[in-house]
Enzyme design. Structure first.
Site, PDB file in Angstrom:
ATOM      1  N   GLY A  25      61.168 -37.800   7.698  1.00  0.00           N
ATOM      2  CA  GLY A  25      59.889 -38.351   8.145  1.00  0.00           C
ATOM      3  C   GLY A  25      59.967 -39.863   8.280  1.00  0.00           C
ATOM      4  CG  ASN A  26      57.979 -42.052  10.832  1.00  0.00           C
ATOM      5  OD1 ASN A  26      56.825 -42.447  10.712  1.00  0.00           O
ATOM      6  ND2 ASN A  26      58.345 -41.198  11.800  1.00  0.00           N
ATOM      7  CE1 TYR A  27      58.078 -45.013   3.015  1.00  0.00           C
ATOM      8  CE2 TYR A  27      59.806 -46.007   4.361  1.00  0.00           C
ATOM      9  CZ  TYR A  27      59.380 -45.463   3.164  1.00  0.00           C
ATOM     10  OH  TYR A  27      60.237 -45.364   2.118  1.00  0.00           O
TER      11      TYR A  27
END
Ligand code: C5P
Length: 414
Positions: free
Chosen positions: A217-219
């Site tokens: 995933g990412n932020y």
């Protein structure tokens, strides 16, 4: 930039009130005419004498001047101002502003002010983190108040955390950027600018499953996309918000419909199905470029394995796919580049057949999960509009304003 601007500087009773003298000096130096309004508690922290000497005007803090009985008109003051800036804004004043408790000159002036209002909160970390404060700030934000987020660091209590009033130099920069943006035409907003239109917006990250308990995933928080949805709805447009896994609340409007997705492929499928029924799309999601070729059926075990190789395959490019079928629909993309920003953003616009691209600048290497951002909007004719750090909600306003202008321009051309 501030030459001739009338600014009400509201000062409330917090330790950071000592910084207000510096803030006042900076505003005056930039050419502003400043009227200080203090709450009674603020006088415990800084004297009116200092502030009236710096501003060249008597400081107002009561409804009446005690010895002469002269009445101070909060209505006139509210009309005089081009901007009301409350710095520092304590938890208590923010609560009064959010609920309309007009028991002092400052809050009364706020309720009468026709001009835009900015606040620079300042308080202890626990007070700032309290749900009551968050709720009050959200209410003010929705009422159109611009929040200058406090910084993190050592507080008056010697505790370390978020709650420190932004530095005077930063506040002045934000004031200038805010007024500049309003001068660029935001003031002319109407609640029917986008009436009859339907917009597709992608927001947040995508999660690409590795096994039943792990993902890539990412932020991305989704804030930009959600703010854009709120902005379009405020202008009367319908929004289909296709959101990756995010924790922020959906904008409260019957015009916003949200569809939750998890992976890039799911997002792609929804977008392809819905785009045809829309007038345009804004691609603000941080879509994962790759996904594991296969999601393991069971949790991957580490026993006996020194290394693990994941085989990743390319995800579909949603923006580019919509670009291929867009016809006369309006398509907006985002770019986050670490080098040759402008060149790369422009070639991305071309490659994906976008009408406009919003280039994010990294601030201290960050852009995700922060409340402010600096952007450059680049239109198809390569005309550029650059805006310095400001609240993402304000940036959403600028992006939508640009879309409306470009739609009008396109219509004229045809
Ligand atoms: O190619 P890059 O990821 O830098 O492009 C960013 C733009 O393209 C953003 O608007 C993003 O939402 C969109 N995008 C997309 N699908 C992808 C990758 C990016 O819609 N798979």
């Amino acid at each position: 930039m501030l030459k001739g601007k009338h600014i009400i500087l509201g000062i409330t009773g917090g330790i950071a009130a000592y910084k207000s003298a510096m803030l006042l000096r900076l505003l005056i130096k930039r050419g502003a005419e400043v009227q200080v309004v203090m709450t009674p508690a603020a006088k415990e922290f800084i004297t009116p004498v200092t502030l009236s000497a710096l501003s060249g005007k008597p400081v107002i803090s009561q409804f009446f001047t005690a010895n002469s009985g002269e009445w101070h008109s909060h209505v006139d003051l509210g009309l005089w101002a081009d901007l009301m800036l409350v710095a520092p804004a304590t938890a208590s004043t923010l609560a009064k502003m959010a609920t309309g408790v007009a028991d002092n000159m400052l809050v009364t002036t706020y309720l009468s002010a026709k001009a835009p209002v900015m606040v620079a909160p300042s308080m202890d970390l626990d007070m700032f983190a309290h749900p009551t404060t968050a709720r009050n700030l959200e209410t003010l934000r929705r009422d159109g108040v611009e929040i200058i987020e406090p910084g993190s660091g050592e507080l008056a209590s010697h505790l370390i955390g978020k709650g420190r009033m932004a530095e005077p130099e930063e506040i002045v920069e934000r004031v200038e950027a805010f007024l500049e943006a309003r001068n660029a035409g935001i003031a002319g907003k109407s609640d029917s600018d986008m009436k009859g239109q339907r917009w597709l917006i992608t927001a947040g990250p995508t999660f690409e499953n590795i096994d039943p308990v792990r993902f890539i995933g990412n932020y991305s928080s989704g804030k930009t996309g959600f703010d854009l949805a709120a902005e379009i709805a405020e202008r009367g447009g319908e929004v289909l918000l296709v959101a990756g896994p995010v924790t922020i609340p959906t904008p409260e409007s019957p015009l916003v419909k949200r569809i939750n997705v998890r992976s890039a492929v799911e997002m792609y499928e929804v977008c392809l199905k819905e785009f045809e029924m829309c007038d345009g799309a804004i691609m603000s999601a941080a879509v994962a470029d790759y996904r594991p070729e296969k999601c393991a059926e069971r949790k991957i075990k580490r026993e006996g394995e020194e290394e693990l190789t994941l085989h990743l395959v390319r995800n579909p490019d949603i923006a580019a796919s919509l670009g291929r079928i867009k016809g006369d629909r309006f398509l907006v993309g985002f770019a986050l580049e670490s080098d040759h920003e402008l060149e790369n953003a422009c070639s991305k616009m071309e490659r994906k057949n976008l009408d406009c691209i919003v280039m994010n600048s990294l601030r201290d290497g960050k852009c995700f999960n922060v409340d402010t951002n600096s952007i450059t909007i680049i239109n198809r004719d390569l005309a550029r509009k650059k805006y310095s750090a400001m609240d993402k909600r304000e940036l959403a306003r600028l992006i939508v304003e640009n879309i409306i202008d470009e739609q009008k321009r396109k219509k004229k051309e045809n």
